[in-house]
Structure formats: C-alpha cells, structure tokens
Design a protein around this motif. Structure first.
Motif, PDB file in Angstrom:
ATOM      1  N   MET A 140       0.715  -1.249  -0.007  1.00  0.00           N
ATOM      2  CA  MET A 140       0.041   0.151  -0.125  1.00  0.00           C
ATOM      3  C   MET A 140       0.743   1.171   0.115  1.00  0.00           C
ATOM      4  SD  MET A 140      -3.181  -0.992   2.317  1.00  0.00           S
ATOM      5  CE  MET A 140      -2.325  -0.754   3.936  1.00  0.00           C
ATOM      6  N   LEU A 141       2.017   0.939   0.806  1.00  0.00           N
ATOM      7  CA  LEU A 141       2.739   2.505   0.855  1.00  0.00           C
ATOM      8  C   LEU A 141       4.094   2.571   0.070  1.00  0.00           C
ATOM      9  CD1 LEU A 141       2.557   2.734   4.921  1.00  0.00           C
ATOM     10  CD2 LEU A 141       1.251   3.753   3.111  1.00  0.00           C
ATOM     11  N   ILE A 142       4.447   1.757  -0.702  1.00  0.00           N
ATOM     12  CA  ILE A 142       5.540   1.853  -1.419  1.00  0.00           C
ATOM     13  C   ILE A 142       5.348   2.710  -2.760  1.00  0.00           C
ATOM     14  CG2 ILE A 142       4.849  -0.173  -3.191  1.00  0.00           C
ATOM     15  CD1 ILE A 142       7.913  -0.833  -3.086  1.00  0.00           C
ATOM     16  N   TRP A 143       4.005   3.126  -3.094  1.00  0.00           N
ATOM     17  CA  TRP A 143       3.978   4.130  -4.033  1.00  0.00           C
ATOM     18  C   TRP A 143       4.152   5.382  -3.575  1.00  0.00           C
ATOM     19  CZ3 TRP A 143       4.108   1.101  -7.856  1.00  0.00           C
ATOM     20  CH2 TRP A 143       3.422  -0.426  -7.781  1.00  0.00           C
ATOM     21  N   LEU A 144       4.112   5.688  -2.116  1.00  0.00           N
ATOM     22  CA  LEU A 144       4.422   7.162  -1.692  1.00  0.00           C
ATOM     23  C   LEU A 144       5.958   7.315  -1.490  1.00  0.00           C
ATOM     24  CD1 LEU A 144       1.460   6.927   1.008  1.00  0.00           C
ATOM     25  CD2 LEU A 144       1.523   7.809  -1.429  1.00  0.00           C
ATOM     26  N   ALA A 145       6.613   6.076  -1.714  1.00  0.00           N
ATOM     27  CA  ALA A 145       8.002   6.400  -1.225  1.00  0.00           C
ATOM     28  C   ALA A 145       8.914   7.160  -2.603  1.00  0.00           C
ATOM     29  CB  ALA A 145       8.714   5.254  -1.051  1.00  0.00           C
ATOM     30  N   ASP A 146       9.811   8.071  -2.438  1.00  0.00           N
ATOM     31  CA  ASP A 146      10.724   8.431  -3.217  1.00  0.00           C
ATOM     32  C   ASP A 146      11.548   7.299  -4.049  1.00  0.00           C
ATOM     33  OD1 ASP A 146       9.755  10.894  -2.674  1.00  0.00           O
ATOM     34  OD2 ASP A 146      11.218  11.501  -1.371  1.00  0.00           O
ATOM     35  N   ARG A 203      11.921   3.223  -4.133  1.00  0.00           N
ATOM     36  CA  ARG A 203      11.151   2.016  -3.685  1.00  0.00           C
ATOM     37  C   ARG A 203      12.171   1.207  -3.000  1.00  0.00           C
ATOM     38  NH1 ARG A 203       7.946   3.210  -8.637  1.00  0.00           N
ATOM     39  NH2 ARG A 203       5.979   3.763  -7.815  1.00  0.00           N
ATOM     40  N   ILE A 204      13.383   1.078  -3.431  1.00  0.00           N
ATOM     41  CA  ILE A 204      14.583   0.255  -2.929  1.00  0.00           C
ATOM     42  C   ILE A 204      14.793   0.541  -1.529  1.00  0.00           C
ATOM     43  CG2 ILE A 204      16.832  -0.422  -3.162  1.00  0.00           C
ATOM     44  CD1 ILE A 204      16.425  -0.320  -6.022  1.00  0.00           C
ATOM     45  N   SER A 205      14.973   1.880  -1.331  1.00  0.00           N
ATOM     46  CA  SER A 205      15.067   2.303   0.313  1.00  0.00           C
ATOM     47  C   SER A 205      13.867   1.941   1.045  1.00  0.00           C
ATOM     48  CB  SER A 205      15.595   3.643   0.244  1.00  0.00           C
ATOM     49  OG  SER A 205      14.569   4.675  -0.081  1.00  0.00           O
ATOM     50  N   PHE A 206      12.609   2.026   0.512  1.00  0.00           N
ATOM     51  CA  PHE A 206      11.440   1.810   1.424  1.00  0.00           C
ATOM     52  C   PHE A 206      11.373   0.317   1.670  1.00  0.00           C
ATOM     53  CE2 PHE A 206       7.119   0.337   1.837  1.00  0.00           C
ATOM     54  CZ  PHE A 206       6.672   1.293   2.776  1.00  0.00           C
ATOM     55  N   ILE A 207      11.691  -0.372   0.541  1.00  0.00           N
ATOM     56  CA  ILE A 207      11.722  -1.874   0.701  1.00  0.00           C
ATOM     57  C   ILE A 207      12.677  -2.440   1.752  1.00  0.00           C
ATOM     58  CG2 ILE A 207      12.217  -4.182  -0.150  1.00  0.00           C
ATOM     59  CD1 ILE A 207      10.895  -3.149  -2.967  1.00  0.00           C
ATOM     60  N   LEU A 208      13.741  -1.822   1.752  1.00  0.00           N
ATOM     61  CA  LEU A 208      14.968  -2.136   2.585  1.00  0.00           C
ATOM     62  C   LEU A 208      14.427  -1.724   4.084  1.00  0.00           C
ATOM     63  CD1 LEU A 208      17.785  -2.471   3.479  1.00  0.00           C
ATOM     64  CD2 LEU A 208      18.262  -0.333   3.011  1.00  0.00           C
ATOM     65  N   GLY A 209      13.929  -0.358   4.299  1.00  0.00           N
ATOM     66  CA  GLY A 209      13.639   0.048   5.521  1.00  0.00           C
ATOM     67  C   GLY A 209      12.438  -1.007   6.027  1.00  0.00           C
ATOM     68  N   GLU A 210      11.406  -1.237   5.299  1.00  0.00           N
ATOM     69  CA  GLU A 210      10.237  -1.866   5.717  1.00  0.00           C
ATOM     70  C   GLU A 210      10.530  -3.431   6.052  1.00  0.00           C
ATOM     71  OE1 GLU A 210       5.954  -2.915   5.671  1.00  0.00           O
ATOM     72  OE2 GLU A 210       7.036  -3.483   3.945  1.00  0.00           O
ATOM     73  N   THR A 211      11.390  -3.959   5.254  1.00  0.00           N
ATOM     74  CA  THR A 211      11.679  -5.387   5.423  1.00  0.00           C
ATOM     75  C   THR A 211      12.709  -5.438   6.927  1.00  0.00           C
ATOM     76  OG1 THR A 211      11.990  -5.725   3.052  1.00  0.00           O
ATOM     77  CG2 THR A 211      13.157  -7.196   4.459  1.00  0.00           C
ATOM     78  N   VAL A 212      13.502  -4.260   7.183  1.00  0.00           N
ATOM     79  CA  VAL A 212      14.117  -4.606   8.352  1.00  0.00           C
ATOM     80  C   VAL A 212      13.370  -4.119   9.665  1.00  0.00           C
ATOM     81  CG1 VAL A 212      15.824  -3.286   9.687  1.00  0.00           C
ATOM     82  CG2 VAL A 212      16.353  -3.790   7.195  1.00  0.00           C
TER      83      VAL A 212
END
Length: 139
Positions: free
Chosen positions: A32-38, A40-49
């Motif tokens: 839902m929120l990945i589309w709001l991130a500048d 996407r790779i940094s968002f996935i890294l942060g959310e996975t951690v």
C-alpha cells in the motif's frame, strides 16, 4: 537416521499466528505504501528490516515472559525491564543500520508497527485458521 527437529514445531501456536500476522501486515503495508516512497528500494529495505525487527521483538517478548513466570515477584519486573531495554536497543540499531545503508528510516517504523497490527489481528487469524482446520478434518 538422526533427524533434526523443526523449530517451528516447537514454537507456541499463538506466537506462530502472531508472526504470521506480522508478516501479512508487513506485506500489506509495503504494497500500500511503496507508491508514496521516493525510492522504492530504500523503502523496501527499511520496511523489511522493520518487519524482521517486529518478528524478533515478538519472539523476544514471548521468551522473556515465559522466563519471568518462573521468577519471584521481585525478580520478574527487573528481568522484564531488561528485556524492554534490549528491544529498544534493537530498534535503535535497526534504524541506525538502515539510515547508514541509505534506507528509508520511516519505513523501519512502519515495519515495526506491523507488530501492533499483528497483535490486534492475531485473534481473528486464529479463528480463521481454526475454521480451515475444521473443514479439513470433516473431509
């Protein structure tokens, strides 16, 4: 033949459901929120951690609660406070690691919040799993 035991079989069923619920919420929040991130790779890294930290925290809390139940009234609160400090330090380390790697720090907190959402929805997941097992037993 010597078989190794499966750690998931030894895991408390409620803890299994909580971990599953955390992972489900982690995936839902990520989608839902990945589309709001500048980035996407940094968002996935942060959310996975963050989600992995939430899973660690759930397992750690379970372990500390189990141990504290065998302690005296005087020792148990000290032991639980020690566990709280450890979990806070793990969150701080996770945030610093993601920040240093260029990941999205806010996404770490979103991932950790999956623990809260998972705790609220675990009873619902439990009922759903129980219904599925009942249907399979009838066959």
């Amino acid at each position: 033949m010597n078989q190794k035991s499966n750690p998931l079989q030894k895991m408390n069923p409620t803890l299994k459901e909580l971990v599953l619920s955390i992972l489900i919420w982690g995936i839902l929040l990520g989608v839902m929120l990945i589309w709001l991130a500048d980035s996407r790779i940094s968002f996935i890294l942060g959310e996975t951690v963050g989600v992995l930290t939430a899973v660690f925290m759930a397992c750690h809390m379970y372990r500390f609660i189990e141990h504290s139940l065998d302690m005296t009234e005087e020792d148990a609160p000290k032991y639980m406070a020690k566990g709280t400090v450890i979990r806070i330090l793990v969150i701080v380390i996770a945030v610093l690691a993601v920040w240093k790697l260029g990941g999205n720090v806010i996404a770490v907190f979103i991932g950790v919040m999956a623990l809260k959402l998972g705790a609220y929805t675990q009873p619902l997941l439990h009922r759903m799993i129980r219904k599925i097992y009942r249907k399979e037993e009838r066959r």
